[in-house]
Scaffold this motif. Structure first.
Motif, mmCIF file in Angstrom:
data_model
loop_
_atom_site.group_PDB
_atom_site.id
_atom_site.type_symbol
_atom_site.label_atom_id
_atom_site.label_comp_id
_atom_site.label_asym_id
_atom_site.label_seq_id
_atom_site.Cartn_x
_atom_site.Cartn_y
_atom_site.Cartn_z
ATOM 1 N N ALA A 1 83.303 -27.167 -7.013
ATOM 2 C CA ALA A 1 82.523 -26.734 -8.147
ATOM 3 C C ALA A 1 83.292 -25.690 -8.970
ATOM 4 C CB ALA A 1 81.185 -26.148 -7.679
ATOM 5 N N ILE A 2 84.048 -24.825 -8.272
ATOM 6 C CA ILE A 2 84.826 -23.798 -8.982
ATOM 7 C C ILE A 2 85.842 -24.460 -9.898
ATOM 8 C CG2 ILE A 2 86.513 -21.946 -8.679
ATOM 9 C CD1 ILE A 2 85.129 -21.342 -5.998
ATOM 10 N N ILE A 3 86.528 -25.452 -9.371
ATOM 11 C CA ILE A 3 87.573 -26.123 -10.150
ATOM 12 C C ILE A 3 86.968 -26.883 -11.323
ATOM 13 C CG2 ILE A 3 89.330 -27.926 -10.039
ATOM 14 C CD1 ILE A 3 89.868 -26.953 -7.186
ATOM 15 N N LEU A 4 85.865 -27.560 -11.089
ATOM 16 C CA LEU A 4 85.224 -28.318 -12.166
ATOM 17 C C LEU A 4 84.763 -27.407 -13.298
ATOM 18 C CD1 LEU A 4 84.200 -31.058 -13.187
ATOM 19 C CD2 LEU A 4 82.064 -30.564 -12.006
ATOM 20 N N VAL A 5 84.138 -26.290 -12.964
ATOM 21 C CA VAL A 5 83.646 -25.369 -13.991
ATOM 22 C C VAL A 5 84.812 -24.780 -14.787
ATOM 23 C CG1 VAL A 5 82.527 -23.126 -14.329
ATOM 24 C CG2 VAL A 5 81.481 -24.826 -12.837
ATOM 25 N N HIS A 6 85.847 -24.323 -14.086
ATOM 26 C CA HIS A 6 86.977 -23.728 -14.802
ATOM 27 C C HIS A 6 87.765 -24.777 -15.590
ATOM 28 C CE1 HIS A 6 86.630 -19.572 -13.745
ATOM 29 N NE2 HIS A 6 86.389 -19.916 -12.476
ATOM 30 N N TRP A 7 87.827 -26.008 -15.092
ATOM 31 C CA TRP A 7 88.485 -27.067 -15.851
ATOM 32 C C TRP A 7 87.741 -27.307 -17.165
ATOM 33 C CZ3 TRP A 7 86.585 -31.890 -17.323
ATOM 34 C CH2 TRP A 7 87.525 -32.723 -17.935
ATOM 35 N N LEU A 8 86.417 -27.410 -17.083
ATOM 36 C CA LEU A 8 85.622 -27.658 -18.279
ATOM 37 C C LEU A 8 85.739 -26.510 -19.276
ATOM 38 C CD1 LEU A 8 83.656 -29.682 -19.549
ATOM 39 C CD2 LEU A 8 81.805 -28.423 -18.464
ATOM 40 N N LEU A 9 85.668 -25.278 -18.785
ATOM 41 C CA LEU A 9 85.776 -24.126 -19.680
ATOM 42 C C LEU A 9 87.170 -24.015 -20.289
ATOM 43 C CD1 LEU A 9 83.732 -21.495 -17.665
ATOM 44 C CD2 LEU A 9 83.049 -22.683 -19.747
ATOM 45 N N ALA A 24 96.857 -23.023 -21.797
ATOM 46 C CA ALA A 24 96.481 -24.270 -21.127
ATOM 47 C C ALA A 24 97.348 -24.515 -19.899
ATOM 48 C CB ALA A 24 96.591 -25.441 -22.106
ATOM 49 N N TRP A 25 98.654 -24.347 -20.033
ATOM 50 C CA TRP A 25 99.550 -24.580 -18.896
ATOM 51 C C TRP A 25 99.212 -23.673 -17.724
ATOM 52 C CZ3 TRP A 25 102.725 -28.278 -17.494
ATOM 53 C CH2 TRP A 25 103.193 -29.153 -18.454
ATOM 54 N N GLY A 26 99.010 -22.401 -17.989
ATOM 55 C CA GLY A 26 98.698 -21.465 -16.910
ATOM 56 C C GLY A 26 97.419 -21.821 -16.182
ATOM 57 N N ASN A 27 96.379 -22.119 -16.924
ATOM 58 C CA ASN A 27 95.099 -22.425 -16.299
ATOM 59 C C ASN A 27 95.098 -23.772 -15.593
ATOM 60 O OD1 ASN A 27 93.067 -20.248 -16.778
ATOM 61 N ND2 ASN A 27 93.821 -20.508 -18.858
ATOM 62 N N PHE A 28 95.719 -24.785 -16.184
ATOM 63 C CA PHE A 28 95.723 -26.096 -15.542
ATOM 64 C C PHE A 28 96.620 -26.131 -14.303
ATOM 65 C CE2 PHE A 28 94.293 -27.767 -19.807
ATOM 66 C CZ PHE A 28 92.999 -28.015 -19.378
ATOM 67 N N VAL A 29 97.698 -25.361 -14.288
ATOM 68 C CA VAL A 29 98.536 -25.285 -13.084
ATOM 69 C C VAL A 29 97.765 -24.627 -11.947
ATOM 70 C CG1 VAL A 29 100.585 -24.167 -12.114
ATOM 71 C CG2 VAL A 29 100.751 -25.395 -14.266
ATOM 72 N N VAL A 30 97.006 -23.591 -12.251
ATOM 73 C CA VAL A 30 96.192 -22.945 -11.218
ATOM 74 C C VAL A 30 95.111 -23.895 -10.718
ATOM 75 C CG1 VAL A 30 94.552 -21.076 -10.803
ATOM 76 C CG2 VAL A 30 96.697 -20.617 -11.960
ATOM 77 N N LEU A 31 94.529 -24.676 -11.597
ATOM 78 C CA LEU A 31 93.538 -25.653 -11.164
ATOM 79 C C LEU A 31 94.176 -26.739 -10.296
ATOM 80 C CD1 LEU A 31 91.392 -25.965 -14.394
ATOM 81 C CD2 LEU A 31 90.858 -24.731 -12.299
ATOM 82 N N ALA A 32 95.419 -27.092 -10.575
ATOM 83 C CA ALA A 32 96.133 -28.039 -9.706
ATOM 84 C C ALA A 32 96.346 -27.429 -8.324
ATOM 85 C CB ALA A 32 97.468 -28.431 -10.341
ATOM 86 N N MET A 33 96.634 -26.132 -8.254
ATOM 87 C CA MET A 33 96.737 -25.460 -6.956
ATOM 88 C C MET A 33 95.386 -25.469 -6.236
ATOM 89 S SD MET A 33 99.298 -22.259 -7.346
ATOM 90 C CE MET A 33 99.156 -21.788 -9.045
#
Length: 109
Positions: A1-9, A24-33
């Protein structure tokens, strides 16, 4: 749920090209982690990397928002994008706490 919410935001925060690509790169790389941390349930390294990345993006998001906030030209789409980026930033400390609890459940000290 954390990843989904932060991905959407993050997607909503990047809608109007208010921020540079580094946001975008910083946030999406962290979501990949974060996805890596979900897949590797026994790995402490994955959850530590995800937690470290979340903490680092708190700092970088704060810098991006303060530098690139449009002072004069604030239409509805820019206002929405900035609002979602600020909302994501406000949720990250709670997400860090929840990820830290997952770290403790996996045996971290």
């Amino acid at each position: 749920a954390i990843i989904l919410v932060h991905w959407l935001l993050t997607v909503w925060g990047c809608m109007n090209y208010v921020f540079p690509a580094s946001y975008a790169w910083g946030n999406f790389v962290v979501l990949a982690m974060g996805i890596w941390a979900i897949v590797e349930r026994d790995s402490l390294d994955a959850i530590v990397m995800f937690l470290s990345g979340l903490l680092l993006t708190v700092l970088t998001d704060l810098i991006h928002i303060t530098i690139f906030y449009p002072r004069n030209d604030l239409n509805d789409v820019k206002r929405f994008s900035m609002g979602m980026a600020i909302f994501s930033l406000l949720l990250k400390p709670m997400s860090c706490y929840l990820v830290y609890q997952m770290y403790r459940e996996r045996g971290g000290e």
